[in-house]
Scaffold this motif. Structure first.
Motif, PDB file in Angstrom:
ATOM      1  N   PHE A 384       0.779  -1.234   0.000  1.00 61.13           N
ATOM      2  CA  PHE A 384       0.000   0.000   0.000  1.00 61.13           C
ATOM      3  C   PHE A 384       0.816   1.293   0.000  1.00 61.13           C
ATOM      4  O   PHE A 384       0.260   2.364  -0.163  1.00 61.13           O
ATOM      5  CB  PHE A 384      -0.955   0.008   1.195  1.00 61.13           C
ATOM      6  N   ASN A 385       2.119   1.195   0.231  1.00 56.99           N
ATOM      7  CA  ASN A 385       2.949   2.403   0.225  1.00 56.99           C
ATOM      8  C   ASN A 385       3.431   2.642  -1.203  1.00 56.99           C
ATOM      9  O   ASN A 385       4.465   2.145  -1.627  1.00 56.99           O
ATOM     10  CB  ASN A 385       4.134   2.237   1.180  1.00 56.99           C
ATOM     11  N   GLY A 386       2.622   3.373  -1.974  1.00 61.70           N
ATOM     12  CA  GLY A 386       2.933   3.605  -3.378  1.00 61.70           C
ATOM     13  C   GLY A 386       3.845   4.799  -3.581  1.00 61.70           C
ATOM     14  O   GLY A 386       3.712   5.830  -2.924  1.00 61.70           O
ATOM     15  N   ILE A 387       4.798   4.649  -4.510  1.00 61.07           N
ATOM     16  CA  ILE A 387       5.748   5.712  -4.834  1.00 61.07           C
ATOM     17  C   ILE A 387       5.697   5.941  -6.333  1.00 61.07           C
ATOM     18  O   ILE A 387       6.035   5.046  -7.119  1.00 61.07           O
ATOM     19  CB  ILE A 387       7.187   5.331  -4.412  1.00 61.07           C
ATOM     20  N   ASP A 388       5.273   7.103  -6.754  1.00 63.19           N
ATOM     21  CA  ASP A 388       5.154   7.426  -8.174  1.00 63.19           C
ATOM     22  C   ASP A 388       6.541   7.645  -8.775  1.00 63.19           C
ATOM     23  O   ASP A 388       7.292   8.508  -8.329  1.00 63.19           O
ATOM     24  CB  ASP A 388       4.290   8.679  -8.345  1.00 63.19           C
ATOM     25  N   LEU A 389       6.858   6.859  -9.799  1.00 62.68           N
ATOM     26  CA  LEU A 389       8.162   6.980 -10.456  1.00 62.68           C
ATOM     27  C   LEU A 389       8.023   7.444 -11.905  1.00 62.68           C
ATOM     28  O   LEU A 389       9.027   7.541 -12.620  1.00 62.68           O
ATOM     29  CB  LEU A 389       8.896   5.628 -10.426  1.00 62.68           C
ATOM     30  N   GLY A 390       6.808   7.711 -12.337  1.00 64.02           N
ATOM     31  CA  GLY A 390       6.595   8.143 -13.713  1.00 64.02           C
ATOM     32  C   GLY A 390       7.360   9.418 -14.038  1.00 64.02           C
ATOM     33  O   GLY A 390       7.248  10.413 -13.333  1.00 64.02           O
ATOM     34  N   GLY A 391       8.162   9.373 -15.096  1.00 62.78           N
ATOM     35  CA  GLY A 391       8.943  10.539 -15.503  1.00 62.78           C
ATOM     36  C   GLY A 391      10.245  10.715 -14.753  1.00 62.78           C
ATOM     37  O   GLY A 391      10.981  11.686 -15.005  1.00 62.78           O
ATOM     38  N   MET A 392      10.564   9.815 -13.846  1.00 62.08           N
ATOM     39  CA  MET A 392      11.819   9.918 -13.090  1.00 62.08           C
ATOM     40  C   MET A 392      12.995   9.674 -14.023  1.00 62.08           C
ATOM     41  O   MET A 392      13.031   8.711 -14.783  1.00 62.08           O
ATOM     42  CB  MET A 392      11.839   8.914 -11.934  1.00 62.08           C
ATOM     43  N   ALA A 393      13.998  10.557 -13.960  1.00 57.05           N
ATOM     44  CA  ALA A 393      15.148  10.474 -14.855  1.00 57.05           C
ATOM     45  C   ALA A 393      16.218   9.561 -14.290  1.00 57.05           C
ATOM     46  O   ALA A 393      16.447   9.501 -13.082  1.00 57.05           O
ATOM     47  CB  ALA A 393      15.720  11.872 -15.089  1.00 57.05           C
ATOM     48  N   SER A 394      16.856   8.844 -15.190  1.00 53.80           N
ATOM     49  CA  SER A 394      17.960   7.973 -14.792  1.00 53.80           C
ATOM     50  C   SER A 394      19.148   8.835 -14.373  1.00 53.80           C
ATOM     51  O   SER A 394      19.547   9.769 -15.074  1.00 53.80           O
ATOM     52  CB  SER A 394      18.358   7.065 -15.956  1.00 53.80           C
TER      53      SER A 394
END
Length: 420
Positions: A384-394
């Motif tokens: 349930f502990n969600g972390i949005d990584l969309g668009g995260m740069a390498s």
């Protein structure tokens, strides 16, 4: 076995009750059962977050699902009985046949909801002699293994350790075992269909939970009984966060070794290197476990199944973690249900192998440009502990690898319920 028998008993009880009610009443009840099951399963997580906000975390979803199912069915049934008080007689034989069919439908959805509800509870990997993936009984004398190798698997005095261990290092959905009466899978298929239709929301059910039953199973596997199997971000305070992400270049490989001594890890062969196949990338995620994620003894207990990376409607689980305890950076390959322990507040470098689809197409098209993760990518810690990584740069410069990502060659850790 026992769990399957209980689910069949629920199915049979509901089906027989509807059979005795006649076709018209059973038809209304079956439709309401379908609606109640869809509402209960589809809305339970959002309602749990909104109302309970992390309270009774281990059983919260099951309680909310039970209340949603019972409440929805009861309210709708009372309203229908109020506005349609009569009955319709179709004749003796059609009435019995119709009632039996409606009883089967209602039984499937009622028993399926109960089955899903039970799998949200904090049981171990095996519940009622039912395991979704093949396990083997481990009943071994570990008295000759040094304390540092036990890694939380026993308390100070225990020499004998008994547990069900997954046979495969990385179980796959195609080898999953179903209940004798697979009502949980049937209900989830209908819920997903409804989430794209009459009960449509911002996203379909399967786009968030591509394989809910595996997700629930892996989240239970490898965590000691009494330790936290769920994690909620309460009051904006997350129990886990991602500080950096590195997408390694194509055809890059990393040295790899087994994540534990042979007596614990088993005899499964581990290649000397981890290499991605064509169309795949090795992904490094630096996860910071907050002090709030720890048990009373300041240690965080988890397994590889505690982390789920969601990319374009597909789940990925870490193969292991990257660390350099002896100064040499290696991937420590873990079993999905390895009982792992880390210090609260410590960084953890998780290793995934993902499809190229995880990369934002717009950044992938630019040669030599900055790669970013695709929109909608998210990491879930303990469900349930969600972390949005969309668009995260390498990251262009890789951070130093943690010297010790997981408690592996340190003092013995007792069971959490005996600590504090």
């Amino acid at each position: 076995m026992i769990f399957s028998i209980l689910i069949i008993a629920v199915f049979g009880t509901v089906a027989f009750f509807h059979f005795t009610q006649g076709f018209f009443s059973a038809f209304i009840s079956a439709v309401l059962t379908i609606v109640a099951a869809s509402v209960a399963i589809g809305c339970t997580e959002s309602v749990t977050h909104a109302l309970l906000a992390g309270k009774a975390a281990e059983v919260a979803n099951s309680l909310v699902m039970c209340m949603l199912f019972a409440g929805t069915y009861t309210i709708l049934r009372v309203l229908f009985d109020l506005f349609i008080p009569g009955n319709v007689n179709f004749g003796s034989i059609p009435d019995k046949i119709g009632a039996a069919v409606m009883g089967i439908i209602a039984g499937v959805f009622a028993a399926g909801t109960v089955a899903v509800m039970a799998q949200y509870l904090p049981f171990g990997a095996t519940m009622g002699m039912y395991s979704r993936h093949e396990t083997e009984d481990k009943n071994e004398d570990y008295s000759g293994i040094p304390d540092w190798a036990r890694r939380g698997r026993s308390d100070i005095t225990a020499d004998l350790i008994s547990y069900d261990r997954l046979v495969e290092l990385q179980p796959t959905p195609d080898k999953a075992a179903s209940l004798w009466l697979p009502v949980d899978s049937i209900v989830l298929s209908f819920v997903d269909m409804f989430s794209a239709g009459s009960l449509a929301g911002d996203a379909t059910f399967s786009s968030v939970h591509p394989n809910l039953l595996d997700e629930l199973y892996f989240s239970r596997a490898g965590i000691q009984q009494g330790a936290q199997k769920t994690a909620f971000a309460v009051g904006g305070k997350s129990q886990a966060s991602v500080s950096s992400m590195v997408l390694l270049a194509e055809k890059t490989s990393l040295p790899m070794t087994a994540g534990d001594v042979k007596e614990v890890f088993g005899s499964d062969p581990v290649p000397p290197t981890l290499a991605a196949k064509g169309g795949e990338r090795i992904l490094r995620l630096r996860v910071d476990l907050a002090p709030a994620a720890a048990e009373k003894d300041s240690y965080v207990r988890f397994s590889m199944g505690s982390f789920r990376l969601l990319v374009n409607g597909k789940d990925y689980y870490p193969l292991g973690y990257l660390a350099a305890p002896d100064g040499v950076t290696r991937v420590y390959r873990c079993r999905m249900d390895d009982m792992l322990v880390a210090t609260g507040g410590a960084p953890l470098e998780l290793i995934f192998v993902v499809s190229d689809a995880a990369i934002d197409p717009a950044t992938k098209a630019v040669k030599g440009g900055e790669l970013k993760l695709a929109s909608g990518t998210a990491l879930y810690y303990k469900r349930f502990n969600g972390i949005d990584l969309g668009g995260m740069a390498s990251a262009k410069e890789e951070q130093p690898v943690p010297a010790q990502g997981v408690l592996q060659r340190k003092g013995l850790v007792k069971y959490p319920q005996k600590d504090g």
